[in-house]
Design a protein around this motif. Structure first.
Motif, PDB file in Angstrom:
ATOM      1  N   LEU A  25     -41.953  19.450 -71.546  1.00 48.50           N
ATOM      2  CA  LEU A  25     -43.404  19.492 -71.676  1.00 48.50           C
ATOM      3  C   LEU A  25     -43.772  18.608 -72.861  1.00 48.50           C
ATOM      4  O   LEU A  25     -43.432  18.924 -73.999  1.00 48.50           O
ATOM      5  N   TYR A  26     -44.443  17.516 -72.561  1.00 47.26           N
ATOM      6  CA  TYR A  26     -44.806  16.544 -73.591  1.00 47.26           C
ATOM      7  C   TYR A  26     -46.296  16.630 -73.889  1.00 47.26           C
ATOM      8  O   TYR A  26     -47.113  16.814 -72.982  1.00 47.26           O
TER       9      TYR A  26
ATOM     10  N   ALA B 282     -40.360  21.787 -75.150  1.00 47.89           N
ATOM     11  CA  ALA B 282     -41.633  21.228 -75.600  1.00 47.89           C
ATOM     12  C   ALA B 282     -41.331  20.275 -76.746  1.00 47.89           C
ATOM     13  O   ALA B 282     -40.782  20.689 -77.771  1.00 47.89           O
ATOM     14  N   THR B 283     -41.646  18.995 -76.561  1.00 47.34           N
ATOM     15  CA  THR B 283     -41.278  18.010 -77.579  1.00 47.34           C
ATOM     16  C   THR B 283     -42.136  16.760 -77.467  1.00 47.34           C
ATOM     17  O   THR B 283     -42.716  16.483 -76.414  1.00 47.34           O
ATOM     18  N   HIS B 284     -42.209  16.012 -78.562  1.00 41.95           N
ATOM     19  CA  HIS B 284     -42.754  14.651 -78.519  1.00 41.95           C
ATOM     20  C   HIS B 284     -41.786  13.688 -79.198  1.00 41.95           C
ATOM     21  O   HIS B 284     -42.154  12.586 -79.576  1.00 41.95           O
ATOM     22  N   SER B 285     -40.530  14.119 -79.364  1.00 40.80           N
ATOM     23  CA  SER B 285     -39.496  13.270 -79.934  1.00 40.80           C
ATOM     24  C   SER B 285     -39.050  12.230 -78.909  1.00 40.80           C
ATOM     25  O   SER B 285     -38.603  12.591 -77.810  1.00 40.80           O
TER      26      SER B 285
ATOM     27  N   LEU C  70     -37.038  12.960 -75.401  1.00 41.31           N
ATOM     28  CA  LEU C  70     -37.735  12.570 -74.172  1.00 41.31           C
ATOM     29  C   LEU C  70     -36.875  11.676 -73.285  1.00 41.31           C
ATOM     30  O   LEU C  70     -37.085  11.600 -72.075  1.00 41.31           O
ATOM     31  N   SER C  71     -35.900  11.007 -73.896  1.00 41.33           N
ATOM     32  CA  SER C  71     -35.031  10.101 -73.130  1.00 41.33           C
ATOM     33  C   SER C  71     -33.895  10.827 -72.430  1.00 41.33           C
ATOM     34  O   SER C  71     -33.030  10.173 -71.827  1.00 41.33           O
ATOM     35  N   MET C  72     -33.883  12.147 -72.467  1.00 45.78           N
ATOM     36  CA  MET C  72     -32.781  12.907 -71.888  1.00 45.78           C
ATOM     37  C   MET C  72     -32.570  12.564 -70.412  1.00 45.78           C
ATOM     38  O   MET C  72     -33.513  12.528 -69.627  1.00 45.78           O
ATOM     39  N   LYS C  73     -31.328  12.319 -70.057  1.00 43.23           N
ATOM     40  CA  LYS C  73     -30.993  11.896 -68.699  1.00 43.23           C
ATOM     41  C   LYS C  73     -31.413  12.948 -67.670  1.00 43.23           C
ATOM     42  O   LYS C  73     -31.099  14.125 -67.812  1.00 43.23           O
TER      43      LYS C  73
END
Length: 299
Positions: free
Chosen positions: A66-67, A251-254, A258-261
């Motif tokens: 969740l961004y 929940a992140t905006h890192s 966010l690049s997690m495969k």
């Protein structure tokens, strides 16, 4: 571990425990809030938070993200899901007067049972953990100073045992006279647990709390982590999902997380919540444009 179970892990068999979660729509929310005397409450939280972006349902993958920025509702969504599922949590949060009413209107579907180890981990949990470490170590440091003084007093005192009440003091005196100061202190004091930086301690907290075969809701896990540690956490979470049957809702905006495969990303900053690739997200694009602008300075 059974042979079939081991083969699943070797092959990278990913798990989904929580299939989807449904939130009440605007009409359902309106019917509830209209029945409440508006003079009594200033807010109906968590009503009217997720519905303003028309977030009606989340369909989950082994990793779902969740961004969104502050106020987008990503933390609210995690808290609602955790409350509805009855997941374990360590720190209190803002439930409000209407939280129970709201979660009662939510529904979800699972594939099998939610594992008992499942839980929500918030940045408050990590922060409290680091504060507890600091408090313990401060107590140890103070005790160490007291033991230094106690050693000097015991080693060079003219102690004479006069009754059984003096027995413990006799043992202490004998111990001091047989030991060096450092050995005496180490023998009477637990070791400090302040062997890591805040970032390292935070990372180790996640490693300790995340067990195999579990559903984990993570609220902004990047807090307290350096860019290097965020990338290390990224690899840990990817491996946990791929090889150890963990499912994550994050929940992140890192940009790193966010690049997690294979992650499915919901953009809660959109007027209507949308699914996007990580390279399409505003926060990631801002970093990209900045470094692209200064690219020559890195050469």
């Amino acid at each position: 571990m059974g042979t079939s179970r081991l083969l699943e892990r070797v092959k990278g068999f990913e798990m989904i425990y929580l299939s989807h979660f449904e939130f009440p729509d605007r009409e359902a929310e309106y019917n509830v809030t209209m029945n409440v005397q508006r003079t009594c409450y200033d807010t109906f939280y968590p009503f009217q938070v997720l519905s303003k972006h028309q977030l009606r349902m989340l369909d989950f993958e082994p990793v779902t993200i969740l961004y969104g920025g502050n106020g987008s509702g990503k933390t609210t969504a995690l808290n609602v899901i955790a409350e509805k599922l009855g997941l374990r949590r360590d720190t209190l949060y803002n439930r409000s007067n209407f939280f129970e009413d709201y979660t009662r209107m939510c529904s979800f579907e699972t594939i099998g049972k939610i594992p008992k180890v499942s839980r929500i981990i918030t940045s408050d949990d990590v922060f409290d953990f680091m504060l507890n470490l600091r408090s313990i170590n401060e107590g140890i440091d103070q005790k160490r100073e007291e033991l230094f003084e106690e050693y000097q007093e015991a080693k060079y005192s003219r102690f004479q045992m006069r009754s059984l009440e003096d027995y413990e003091q006799l043992k202490k005196v004998n111990s001091a006279r047989r030991s060096t100061q450092s050995k005496f202190v180490r023998g009477n004091l637990q070791n400090n647990i302040r062997e890591h930086s805040n970032g390292e301690s935070a990372f180790l907290y996640f490693c300790d709390q995340i067990k195999e075969d579990g559903l984990y809701l993570l609220d902004e896990p990047e807090n307290s982590l350096s860019p290097e540690k965020q990338q290390e956490l990224l690899r840990f979470l990817e491996d946990s999902a791929r090889f150890f049957h963990c499912q994550f809702v994050i929940a992140t905006h890192s940009p790193f997380l966010l690049s997690m495969k294979g992650a499915k990303i919901y953009d809660l900053d959109e007027e209507i919540v949308d699914i996007k690739r990580w390279t399409e997200l505003g926060n990631v694009r801002a970093y990209y444009e900045f470094f692209k602008k200064h690219e020559a300075q890195f050469e």
